[in-house]
Design an enzyme around this catalytic site. Structure first.
Site, short mmCIF file in Angstrom:
data_model
loop_
_atom_site.label_atom_id
_atom_site.label_comp_id
_atom_site.label_asym_id
_atom_site.label_seq_id
_atom_site.Cartn_x
_atom_site.Cartn_y
_atom_site.Cartn_z
N CYS A 113 -32.56 24.22 108.72
CA CYS A 113 -32.41 23.06 107.83
C CYS A 113 -33.59 22.09 107.92
O CYS A 113 -33.76 21.24 107.04
CB CYS A 113 -31.12 22.32 108.13
SG CYS A 113 -29.68 23.37 107.93
N HIS A 251 -31.28 15.11 105.48
CA HIS A 251 -30.74 16.45 105.25
C HIS A 251 -29.26 16.32 104.93
O HIS A 251 -28.53 15.55 105.58
CB HIS A 251 -30.95 17.30 106.51
CG HIS A 251 -30.20 18.60 106.45
ND1 HIS A 251 -30.32 19.46 105.38
CD2 HIS A 251 -29.32 19.17 107.31
CE1 HIS A 251 -29.54 20.50 105.59
NE2 HIS A 251 -28.92 20.36 106.74
N ASN A 281 -24.51 21.97 101.79
CA ASN A 281 -25.69 22.06 102.66
C ASN A 281 -26.58 23.21 102.17
O ASN A 281 -26.23 24.38 102.33
CB ASN A 281 -25.22 22.29 104.09
CG ASN A 281 -26.37 22.36 105.09
OD1 ASN A 281 -27.53 22.45 104.71
ND2 ASN A 281 -26.04 22.32 106.36
#
Ligand code: UT7
Length: 324
Positions: A113, A251, A281
């Site tokens: 990520c 994020h 996500n």
């Protein structure tokens, strides 16, 4: 010394929308739990498209918004942990499909990520060193191909998406003011996806299925602490204060992690960009996708100070501060 100015942004998400209600039919979950514990309402899932396809579309959109020809790019870096192939890299595929010149540098970075901010960090260093004049930086992931769709702990969290920025070497006060990247491999098994591809007749170990695995609860605590510390590091390095931040683009993993990070900084809600509800996500795609959306909405204005912060598998974490 040159600075890296973000002169274009672009993104692409697949058209198929998977709502929480759709997931109720696949695993033992419910819309209320997903919204309360994560903030996610729906996510985009590929249906025919691949990581390379969506990376190319995001890259083309970034070039279009910058008004730059692919022939002017001298570096392509893609952050991804879900490439279509072990090699060639996603960046090489993008190079050939956007019509960039032969012979330029193109490679992927693997930081889950944090992948986009890792890629941004590397590209920024190439530009500041005078090696690159125009760099294309992509964050892309297709987690739908590595998620275990029978595991409610993980399958409700992720979506597919890609974002890209074009960096140009410029003099002046605008551009990337800081980047910081970090890792702690000791916690690698908290979030991982094995590759089960050893087909050697001499390899006796039975392969592990390549689904991603996550210790969500433990990660949550580390994410809150680490993202807060990463923001502080970026502020200290640049000599800026939290009140100088015009927009935080974190994020997009979990609404509660984002809110805790903003609270630690004392940032009001309107200074935090959130699109997790629509996309879930998207791993390395998350930050450039949110940035592109913010730019298109007119949320970002010239001179604004934007703080980016990410956390993910590795474990990895990273930050960047940009004067827009
Ligand atoms: O992208 C960067 C890295 N990723 C992260 O940073 C993710 C960090 N972690 C998280 O976001 C959260 O930990 C999760 C969203 C993954 C989970 O939320 P949580 O509040 O930590 O839930 P939990 O794992 O502690 O589970 C609480 C309960 C459990 O039931 P019991 O044992 O209390 O009866 C789970 O089995 O919720 C249950 N549960 C679910 N229930 C309905 C777990 N997943 C689901 C689900 N639907 N999808």
């Amino acid at each position: 010394m040159n600075r890296s100015l973000i002169t274009g942004t672009g993104s692409h998400v697949p058209s198929v929308i998977l709502k929480n209600q759709d997931l109720e039919k696949i695993v033992d979950t419910n819309n209320e739990w997903i919204i309360a514990r994560t903030g996610i309402k729906e996510r985009r899932i590929v249906d025919g498209e691949t990581t390379n396809d969506i990376a190319v579309k995001a890259a083309k959109n970034a070039l279009k918004s910058a008004g730059t020809s692919p022939k002017d790019i001298d570096l392509i870096i893609a952050g991804t942990v879900t490439p279509d192939m072990l090699f060639p890299s996603t960046a090489c595929f993008v190079q050939s499909h956007i019509g960039a010149n032969r012979g330029i540098a193109a490679f992927d970075v693997s930081a889950a990520c944090s992948g986009f901010l890792y890629a941004l960090d590397v590209a920024d260093k190439y530009i500041r060193a005078g090696i690159s004049k125009k760099a294309l930086v992509i964050g892309v992931d297709v987690f739908s191909k590595i998620v275990d769709w029978k595991d409610r702990n993980t399958c409700v969290l992720f979506g597919d998406g890609a974002g890209a920025v074009l960096l140009s070497a410029e003099k002046g006060k605008r551009g990337i003011l800081s980047t910081h990247i970090h890792a702690d491999g000791h916690y690698g098994k908290m979030l991982y996806a094995p590759l089960s591809i050893n087909s050697s007749p001499f390899h006796k170990k039975s392969p592990e299925h390549s689904y991603m695995k996550m210790q969500g609860n433990e990660l949550f605590k580390i994410a809150v602490r680490t993202m807060g510390e990463a923001c502080q590091e970026a502020l200290e390095y640049t000599g800026l204060k939290a009140e100088d931040i015009s927009l935080l683009i974190p994020h997009q993993a979990n609404m509660r992690i984002i809110k805790a990070t903003a609270e630690r900084l004392g940032l009001p809600e309107e200074k935090v960009y959130i699109n997790l509800d629509k996309y879930g996500n998207t791993s390395a795609g998350s930050i450039p996708l949110a940035l592109d959306e913010a730019v298109k909405k007119g949320t970002v204005k010239s001179g604004d100070i934007i703080l980016f912060v990410a956390f993910g598998g590795g474990l990895t974490w990273a930050s960047a501060i940009v004067r827009w």
